[in-house]
Write a protein that holds these residues in place. Sequence first.
Motif, PDB file in Angstrom:
ATOM      1  N   GLN A   1      41.333  28.781 -67.867  1.00  0.00           N
ATOM      2  CA  GLN A   1      41.440  27.418 -67.354  1.00  0.00           C
ATOM      3  C   GLN A   1      42.833  26.826 -67.554  1.00  0.00           C
TER       4      GLN A   1
ATOM      5  N   LEU B   1      43.904  24.669 -60.418  1.00  0.00           N
ATOM      6  CA  LEU B   1      42.458  24.722 -60.228  1.00  0.00           C
ATOM      7  C   LEU B   1      42.054  23.837 -59.051  1.00  0.00           C
ATOM      8  N   VAL B   2      41.223  24.401 -58.192  1.00  0.00           N
ATOM      9  CA  VAL B   2      40.727  23.650 -57.030  1.00  0.00           C
ATOM     10  C   VAL B   2      39.202  23.738 -57.002  1.00  0.00           C
ATOM     11  N   ASP B   3      38.566  22.741 -56.415  1.00  0.00           N
ATOM     12  CA  ASP B   3      37.113  22.771 -56.249  1.00  0.00           C
ATOM     13  C   ASP B   3      36.761  23.726 -55.119  1.00  0.00           C
ATOM     14  N   TYR B   4      35.708  24.502 -55.323  1.00  0.00           N
ATOM     15  CA  TYR B   4      35.273  25.464 -54.316  1.00  0.00           C
ATOM     16  C   TYR B   4      34.916  24.765 -53.006  1.00  0.00           C
ATOM     17  N   GLU B   5      34.364  23.576 -53.099  1.00  0.00           N
ATOM     18  CA  GLU B   5      33.938  22.837 -51.903  1.00  0.00           C
ATOM     19  C   GLU B   5      35.121  22.447 -51.016  1.00  0.00           C
ATOM     20  N   THR B   6      36.324  22.354 -51.585  1.00  0.00           N
ATOM     21  CA  THR B   6      37.498  21.969 -50.800  1.00  0.00           C
ATOM     22  C   THR B   6      38.095  23.148 -50.036  1.00  0.00           C
TER      23      THR B   6
ATOM     24  N   GLU C   1      27.839  29.721 -55.781  1.00  0.00           N
ATOM     25  CA  GLU C   1      29.026  28.934 -55.435  1.00  0.00           C
ATOM     26  C   GLU C   1      29.856  28.634 -56.679  1.00  0.00           C
ATOM     27  N   GLN C   2      29.211  28.327 -57.806  1.00  0.00           N
ATOM     28  CA  GLN C   2      29.944  28.102 -59.053  1.00  0.00           C
ATOM     29  C   GLN C   2      30.678  29.370 -59.482  1.00  0.00           C
TER      30      GLN C   2
ATOM     31  N   GLY D   1      33.567  30.025 -57.016  1.00  0.00           N
ATOM     32  CA  GLY D   1      34.639  29.042 -57.200  1.00  0.00           C
ATOM     33  C   GLY D   1      35.461  29.318 -58.450  1.00  0.00           C
ATOM     34  N   ARG D   2      34.797  29.597 -59.559  1.00  0.00           N
ATOM     35  CA  ARG D   2      35.514  29.905 -60.792  1.00  0.00           C
ATOM     36  C   ARG D   2      36.244  31.232 -60.702  1.00  0.00           C
TER      37      ARG D   2
ATOM     38  N   ASN E   1      39.456  30.711 -58.858  1.00  0.00           N
ATOM     39  CA  ASN E   1      40.444  30.003 -59.665  1.00  0.00           C
ATOM     40  C   ASN E   1      40.994  30.854 -60.802  1.00  0.00           C
TER      41      ASN E   1
END
Length: 193
Positions: free
Chosen positions: A54, A79-84, A168-169, A172-173, A176
């Motif tokens: 992180q 770090l970016v949000d997966y939804e974006t 999705e979590q 996304g992680r 990143n």
Amino acid sequence: FIDYPRRGYRGLHRWLPSWRFVVGSFLAFVFLCLGVGVAAYALTDVPDPDDFAQEQASTVYFADGTTELGSFEGPNRTLVDYETLPEFVGQAVVSAEDRTFFENQGISLTGMGRAFLNNIQGGATQGASTLTQQYVERYYVGKTTTSYVGKAKEALLAIKIAQTETKEQILGRYLNTIYFGRNAYGIDAAAQV
């Protein structure tokens, strides 16, 4: 309980175990392995994320918010949000790394079996890690795992993570955390370089 060598038989037949003994031994071995697997799963705790997973480089700006004053050391990661992210980014990584990601439970038994057979036959070393296992290795363990014991622990942790986090979590992680080359950690840094 164990009639060996068998009474009442002569010759080679006396030294061969009965079918009851063979079936009973096989079933006892299967249940023993299942018991060890269940106990190992129950005793596996999900650790805290690795600090490096992180960590980001920090940039300090003047009061105007655009002029850069300097930066603090850290990996080239934002770090970016997966939804974006566009949907095709995650789909492209999944198709390249683990086509069964959305269907599997964190591990691939066929992949692990194939890699194990290849490794014991002397072929090029294979790992058979799913995307979830790679995520666990980078995000929670923080180092590359090469031993069979380490891979078994990683697989148990991947199964547990797949039960507690959404796909999705995990994706996304993973996006990143993963190293994309050219000193770029994470999808945002990779897109910039």
